[in-house]
Design a protein around this motif. Structure first.
Motif, PDB file in Angstrom:
ATOM      1  N   THR A 194       0.811  -1.226   0.000  1.00 19.05           N
ATOM      2  CA  THR A 194       0.000   0.000   0.000  1.00 19.05           C
ATOM      3  C   THR A 194       0.839   1.268   0.000  1.00 19.05           C
ATOM      4  OG1 THR A 194      -0.192   0.215   2.428  1.00 19.05           O
ATOM      5  CG2 THR A 194      -1.765  -1.243   1.319  1.00 19.05           C
ATOM      6  N   TYR A 360     -12.993  -0.367  -2.656  1.00 13.03           N
ATOM      7  CA  TYR A 360     -11.981  -1.367  -2.328  1.00 13.03           C
ATOM      8  C   TYR A 360     -11.894  -2.446  -3.412  1.00 13.03           C
ATOM      9  CZ  TYR A 360     -11.598   0.336   2.521  1.00 13.03           C
ATOM     10  OH  TYR A 360     -11.377   1.086   3.650  1.00 13.03           O
ATOM     11  N   MET A 363     -11.035  -6.215  -2.758  1.00 13.10           N
ATOM     12  CA  MET A 363     -10.884  -6.415  -1.312  1.00 13.10           C
ATOM     13  C   MET A 363     -12.196  -6.247  -0.562  1.00 13.10           C
ATOM     14  SD  MET A 363      -7.885  -7.355  -0.243  1.00 13.10           S
ATOM     15  CE  MET A 363      -7.784  -6.817   1.476  1.00 13.10           C
ATOM     16  N   ASN A 452      -7.751   3.247  -1.745  1.00 15.71           N
ATOM     17  CA  ASN A 452      -8.658   2.117  -1.981  1.00 15.71           C
ATOM     18  C   ASN A 452      -8.130   0.788  -1.438  1.00 15.71           C
ATOM     19  OD1 ASN A 452      -6.619   1.923  -3.888  1.00 15.71           O
ATOM     20  ND2 ASN A 452      -7.953   1.072  -5.472  1.00 15.71           N
ATOM     21  N   ASP A 453      -7.884   0.769  -0.151  1.00 13.22           N
ATOM     22  CA  ASP A 453      -7.468  -0.450   0.528  1.00 13.22           C
ATOM     23  C   ASP A 453      -7.909  -0.350   1.982  1.00 13.22           C
ATOM     24  OD1 ASP A 453      -5.305  -2.876   0.074  1.00 13.22           O
ATOM     25  OD2 ASP A 453      -5.329  -2.182   2.154  1.00 13.22           O
ATOM     26  N   ARG A 495      -4.705 -11.488   2.262  1.00 15.15           N
ATOM     27  CA  ARG A 495      -5.098 -10.158   2.722  1.00 15.15           C
ATOM     28  C   ARG A 495      -6.619 -10.062   2.859  1.00 15.15           C
ATOM     29  NH1 ARG A 495      -4.309  -5.607   0.308  1.00 15.15           N
ATOM     30  NH2 ARG A 495      -3.650  -4.467   2.158  1.00 15.15           N
ATOM     31  N   LYS A 496      -7.347 -10.605   1.893  1.00 16.35           N
ATOM     32  CA  LYS A 496      -8.807 -10.514   1.960  1.00 16.35           C
ATOM     33  C   LYS A 496      -9.364 -11.355   3.099  1.00 16.35           C
ATOM     34  CE  LYS A 496     -12.986 -10.421  -0.802  1.00 16.35           C
ATOM     35  NZ  LYS A 496     -13.567 -10.410  -2.170  1.00 16.35           N
TER      36      LYS A 496
END
Length: 550
Positions: A194, A360, A363, A452-453, A495-496
């Motif tokens: 990120t 997102y 995500m 956007n995370d 991560r998700k």
């Protein structure tokens, strides 16, 4: 309980008891013919400074990006995608290092050319990090921001609370290395997917190294910082007004307007009446029940909509009653969010899928949702927790957020309807909201997504160095451990999964907060000014967005 829109409007009846007669004129002009825009804002800053790391607030976000710009720009009038700005281009060296090529010929407000050493200095220990150390994967550590015993720094060294925010935005940044006059490398201690998004955040701005050092004192610098934005500070009287004048050498072209005058006008009636009287060209934070009042003038229009920010209610789990997660979850189940959206916002915003945002993209956890409106379940949870009617304090500011008092009254009634003894405590400022001299319980807040995370909201606001943990309001060991995974993993699937688990912890198992609805920002503006509102809080008056209708 049932509250319809008519009853909701009744809660604010009499607010606009009188209306001044319109006295329309063209955009205000100074004696020399310069074009001036006048904005009636509900607030200018919280802390009285113009330093973005100190003023991480919604009201600050409205104004400060006009003065100080982050390294990487975003399309603030569109989809918020990353755009060239101060950074002309950027590329990954590896999963820890991002190389940035700077735009040549950018001029600071003081006339100096921006160079790589200014960028590196903007992310230095002196400006951003103080005596904090980067997290190097050895376990999350919270940098407390409420330790009054800490020694305050002097001179140009940033205050401890600024360093705490610096580590909130950049927990593992090791250094910004100057490669040449227009090239820098952002070097992280651990992998981070990120880095590009972080460079778009308010607070990741480029300042003039020379001006900062010559100021000799952090507070003196913070009152009128020198950046690269389209406007520079002309005059600032904290909590009263801020006058910005256009930066003639702005790299994106000088704005059409010569000055923007922001006035702090906390009372809604005064903002509306000032618009009707032609005293202002824009007014912020206008509730939807004032659409007819605004537009019936024929000269004004009502604009705005949902933005990348959610209204949330935070819990302090150190409170003896709120220590039990079942009580916090009960409070969430007791609130009819859709009714609040329909009654207070005329259905012009939405109840989101928890603390996440549609942009997102991959995500986004589609299967997650906020706790349902279920008063019976709320009562059952309170009974299981052994709740016996103890008082739970709810600290409320006087409409820092649009309609905040009315929303607090509605939610308090919903909580009382399931048997919770809520005590609304009206306070005057954020210091009183956070004060620990008496038990804290519930408070209002909002969370934005800076990029956007999910790191940009869930981790940066609630993780180990998020505000809730820095002020000692909430913490969770598993959540903190997963925060590091979300920040440092380069595996999209991992991560998700991690994000989904963190949402479950923070909103169901050990509630840190409850999401009420997506924030909507609405403005009253003159019809004869072409101006597009942003899906953020930022009021953009750059070239091309402040033209007069011919």
């Amino acid at each position: 309980m049932n509250i319809n829109r008519r009853q909701m409007i009744g809660l604010t009846a009499g607010l606009l008891a009188s209306t001044m007669l319109p006295a329309w004129a063209n955009t205000a002009r100074a004696d020399n013919g310069q074009r001036i825009l006048r904005v009636a804002a509900s607030g200018l800053t919280i802390n009285g400074t113009l330093a973005t790391l100190r003023e991480q607030s919604n009201v600050g976000r409205r104004i400060l990006p006009s003065i100080l710009e982050p390294v990487i720009a975003t399309d603030v009038l569109g989809d918020l995608s990353l755009q060239p700005g101060i950074a002309e281009s950027w590329k990954r060296i590896d999963d820890r290092i991002l190389e940035v090529k700077l735009r040549k010929g950018i001029i600071f407000h003081n006339g100096d050319e921006m160079k790589a050493e200014d960028v590196a200095f903007s992310f230095s220990r002196e400006v951003m990090f103080g005596d904090t150390r980067p997290h190097r994967g050895d376990g999350p550590k919270t940098i407390r921001a409420d330790d009054h015993a800490r020694t305050k720094t002097t001179g140009t060294q940033c205050p401890p609370e600024v360093a705490a925010v610096g580590r909130r935005l950049w927990p593992s940044l090791e250094e910004v290395k100057v490669i040449d006059k227009y090239t820098v490398q952002f070097i992280n201690a651990v992998p981070d997917s990120t880095l590009e998004g972080r460079l778009t955040r308010m607070g990741c701005d480029v300042i003039s190294k020379r001006h900062y050092l010559e100021s000799g004192d952090w507070n003196a610098w913070a009152s009128a910082p020198v950046g690269t934005g389209p406007f520079k500070v002309k005059e600032h009287k904290p909590h009263q007004y801020l006058i910005l004048e256009r930066h003639e050498q702005y790299w994106g072209g000088a704005p059409e307007v010569h000055e923007v005058h922001f006035y702090e006008v906390p009372e809604l009636a005064s903002r509306i009446n000032g618009m009707l009287a032609g005293e202002y060209d824009f007014a912020t934070d206008i509730p939807t029940d004032q659409v007819q009042t605004v537009e019936s003038s024929g000269k004004l229009e009502f604009v705005g909509g949902p933005i990348l920010n959610h209204q949330i209610t935070c819990f302090d789990k150190s409170h003896p009653v709120l220590k039990d997660p079942r009580v916090r979850l009960a409070l969430s189940h007791a609130v009819d969010r859709q009714m609040i959206v329909d009654a207070m916002w005329d259905g012009r915003t939405v109840v989101p899928k928890g603390l996440q945002f549609d942009f997102y993209d991959s995500m986004l956890v589609d299967t997650h949702s906020v706790p349902s409106y279920d008063p019976q379940r709320a009562r059952e949870l309170l009974k299981e927790a052994g709740y016996k009617g103890e008082v739970i304090p709810y600290r409320v500011l006087n409409n820092y957020y649009t309609g905040q008092v009315q929303k607090a009254q509605i939610m308090a009634e919903m909580w009382r309807a399931v048997g919770v003894n809520i005590e609304i405590q009206m306070v005057e400022n954020w210091s009183q909201v956070y004060d620990q001299s008496s038990p804290r319980g519930i408070r209002d807040w909002s969370n934005s997504a800076g990029f956007n995370d999910p790191v940009s909201s869930l981790v940066q606001q609630h993780g180990p160095n998020g505000q809730q943990q820095q002020i000692g309001e909430w913490t969770n060991e598993e959540f903190n451990r997963l925060s590091a995974v979300l920040e440092n993993s380069t595996d999209p699937e991992e991560r998700k999964r991690t994000f989904a688990r963190m949402l479950q912890i923070a909103e169901y198992e050990d509630p840190a907060f409850m999401v009420v609805h997506q924030t909507a920002a609405f403005y009253a503006k003159r019809k004869d000014i072409n101006w597009k509102w942003s899906p953020t809080f930022y009021m953009d008056f750059r070239k091309g967005n402040t033209t007069l209708v011919s």
